[in-house]
Structures are given as C-alpha cells and as structure tokens.
Scaffold this motif. Structure first.
Motif, short mmCIF file in Angstrom:
data_model
loop_
_atom_site.label_atom_id
_atom_site.label_comp_id
_atom_site.label_asym_id
_atom_site.label_seq_id
_atom_site.Cartn_x
_atom_site.Cartn_y
_atom_site.Cartn_z
N ALA A 134 0.83 -1.20 0.00
CA ALA A 134 0.00 0.00 0.00
C ALA A 134 0.87 1.25 0.00
O ALA A 134 1.96 1.28 0.59
N HIS A 135 0.39 2.29 -0.65
CA HIS A 135 1.08 3.58 -0.66
C HIS A 135 1.11 4.15 0.76
O HIS A 135 0.08 4.16 1.45
N GLY A 136 2.27 4.61 1.18
CA GLY A 136 2.41 5.14 2.54
C GLY A 136 1.48 6.31 2.83
O GLY A 136 1.01 6.49 3.96
N GLY A 137 1.21 7.12 1.82
CA GLY A 137 0.29 8.24 2.01
C GLY A 137 -1.13 7.78 2.31
O GLY A 137 -1.86 8.42 3.06
N LEU A 138 -1.51 6.66 1.73
CA LEU A 138 -2.85 6.13 1.99
C LEU A 138 -2.92 5.46 3.36
O LEU A 138 -3.97 5.48 4.01
N VAL A 139 -1.80 4.90 3.81
CA VAL A 139 -1.74 4.39 5.18
C VAL A 139 -1.89 5.57 6.14
O VAL A 139 -2.64 5.50 7.13
N ALA A 140 -1.20 6.68 5.85
CA ALA A 140 -1.33 7.88 6.69
C ALA A 140 -2.77 8.39 6.67
O ALA A 140 -3.28 8.83 7.71
N LEU A 192 0.42 15.08 12.51
CA LEU A 192 0.29 13.63 12.44
C LEU A 192 1.67 13.05 12.14
O LEU A 192 2.31 13.44 11.16
N THR A 193 2.12 12.15 12.99
CA THR A 193 3.41 11.48 12.80
C THR A 193 3.16 9.99 12.69
O THR A 193 2.50 9.41 13.57
N ILE A 194 3.67 9.37 11.63
CA ILE A 194 3.47 7.95 11.40
C ILE A 194 4.80 7.22 11.57
O ILE A 194 5.84 7.68 11.09
N GLU A 195 4.77 6.09 12.22
CA GLU A 195 5.91 5.16 12.31
C GLU A 195 5.51 3.91 11.53
O GLU A 195 4.59 3.20 11.93
N TYR A 196 6.19 3.66 10.43
CA TYR A 196 5.95 2.45 9.64
C TYR A 196 6.89 1.37 10.15
O TYR A 196 8.10 1.51 10.09
N ARG A 197 6.34 0.29 10.67
CA ARG A 197 7.16 -0.78 11.24
C ARG A 197 7.31 -1.97 10.27
O ARG A 197 8.23 -2.77 10.40
N ALA A 198 6.37 -2.10 9.35
CA ALA A 198 6.40 -3.18 8.36
C ALA A 198 5.60 -2.71 7.15
O ALA A 198 4.77 -1.80 7.27
N PRO A 199 5.83 -3.31 6.00
CA PRO A 199 5.03 -2.92 4.84
C PRO A 199 3.56 -3.29 5.05
O PRO A 199 3.26 -4.32 5.65
N ASP A 234 -2.62 2.68 16.35
CA ASP A 234 -1.76 1.64 15.82
C ASP A 234 -2.52 0.84 14.78
O ASP A 234 -3.74 0.96 14.65
N ALA A 235 -1.78 0.04 14.03
CA ALA A 235 -2.37 -0.84 13.02
C ALA A 235 -1.74 -2.21 13.18
O ALA A 235 -0.50 -2.34 13.23
N LEU A 236 -2.58 -3.22 13.28
CA LEU A 236 -2.12 -4.59 13.46
C LEU A 236 -2.46 -5.41 12.23
O LEU A 236 -3.55 -5.27 11.65
N ASP A 237 -1.54 -6.31 11.85
CA ASP A 237 -1.85 -7.22 10.75
C ASP A 237 -2.73 -8.36 11.27
O ASP A 237 -3.06 -8.41 12.47
N ASP A 275 -2.07 -11.30 11.99
CA ASP A 275 -1.42 -12.11 13.03
C ASP A 275 -1.23 -11.36 14.34
O ASP A 275 -0.63 -11.88 15.28
N GLY A 276 -1.69 -10.11 14.39
CA GLY A 276 -1.57 -9.32 15.60
C GLY A 276 -0.26 -8.57 15.75
O GLY A 276 0.01 -7.99 16.79
N HIS A 277 0.57 -8.56 14.69
CA HIS A 277 1.83 -7.82 14.73
C HIS A 277 1.58 -6.37 14.34
O HIS A 277 0.83 -6.09 13.41
N GLU A 278 2.27 -5.47 15.07
CA GLU A 278 2.10 -4.05 14.76
C GLU A 278 2.81 -3.71 13.45
O GLU A 278 4.01 -3.91 13.30
N ALA A 279 2.04 -3.18 12.50
CA ALA A 279 2.58 -2.76 11.21
C ALA A 279 2.96 -1.28 11.23
O ALA A 279 3.80 -0.84 10.46
#
Length: 184
Positions: free
Chosen positions: A93-99, A122-129, A155-158, A160-164
């Motif tokens: 996904a495009h990072g801007g759309l995640v934001a 707004l500050t985003i921390e991307y931990r995984a794609p 936060d956003a979880l995949d 499997d419950g991992h923080e993305a």
C-alpha cells in the motif's frame, strides 16, 4: 439528483418538481449541522462517515478508503484491506494512503469525547510494509485532552496481531464557524 446522506446532491430550479437548486452553501450548512450532532458514542456503535465524499470514510468516494469505524471500549477501530488501487511499491500500500487511514481514524476518536476538532499534526511510524489484499486493524484512542488540544495515539495490526505501524496525532478543537470560514 439526491443522495441518501442529505449532505449533497443537486436539484435544478424551475424544473417540473418545483425543487430549487441546492447551492454550495446549502451543502456546507447541512454538513456543519451533521458535524454539530457529533456526540460521544457507546462501545459497539458504528460511527457515521465524516461526510459522504470523505477520502477516508466516505461511502460515495470511489477513490477513497471507505473506512467503517466502530466505537470500542477504549477508542475506535476499523479494519481495512488495501486494494490494487491503493498500491505504492508493487504489492504494498502507498504510505500516504496508510497515513490517510491513520488520520481518518484519529478523527473518529473524537466520538469518544464528543469534540469537533481538526488535525494539527500527524506522525506515522511504519514498522512493516502494509501488504495489499490483507486485513489491517487500525485502532485509535484519545490519550490526553487538555483545553483545546487532544493527543491521539493509534496503531495498526496485521492479521497475526503484529504491529505494522503507529501514529501520534494532535487535534485542536474548533467550532462550526471554523468550517464556514474555511470554505470560499
């Protein structure tokens, strides 16, 4: 044309139905009335979109994310699957759309305090794609409310419950006149 959300649509003056043209001011007036009705929501309650055309949650925006937020015991959440129309790098996904997803969900957190506010930062921390075609659960909560300032954490979880990813936002409360002044 009329919509089911009462916030848009155009009727033409002088037509056989006797309806008048809906002006830009009419749309803004209905939208600010909708916003003024924002109240705290109970856990489990589905929350209405910010507007039908909202890029984050609007059901009438074919290019938007069309998030559907629900009030939880601690804040709000929405599950989103990024599609091929939301691609950045291949398969991701495009990072801007995640934001956008984070910003929009932070806006829904306002239903937990019944405040009308706008994003200041707004500050985003991307931990995984954020992979396409996989569900992500976005969660947001108001961490602090002091005067006009609200600190929101998300936060956003995949699946499997991992923080993305995670986000920290500052919102500032406004009155309805803020939106009327902002529209030309």
């Amino acid at each position: 044309m009329h919509d089911d959300h009462g916030l848009g649509g155009v009727a033409h003056a002088g037509d056989e139905s006797g309806e008048r043209e809906v002006t830009h001011d009419d749309v803004i007036s209905r939208w600010t009335t909708h916003l003024a009705g924002q109240e705290t929501a109970e856990a489990g309650q589905a929350l209405p979109p910010h507007s039908p055309e909202c890029a984050g949650c609007g059901p009438l925006n074919p290019a938007g994310l069309q998030l559907q937020a629900v009030r939880t015991a601690t804040g709000v959440e929405a599950v989103h699957v990024f599609s091929k129309t939301q691609v950045g790098a291949p398969g991701i996904a495009h990072g801007g759309l995640v934001a956008l997803a984070f910003d929009d969900l932070c806006g829904f957190a306002l239903y937990t305090v019944g405040a009308l506010a706008v994003t200041r930062s707004l500050t985003i921390e991307y931990r995984a794609p954020f992979r396409l075609h996989r569900p992500y659960t976005f969660r947001a909560r108001v961490a602090e409310h002091e005067g006009r300032r609200l600190s929101i954490r998300a936060d956003a979880l995949d699946a499997d419950g991992h923080e993305a990813g995670s986000a920290a936002a500052t919102f500032v409360t406004v009155d309805l006149e803020h939106f009327n002044r902002s529209i030309l």
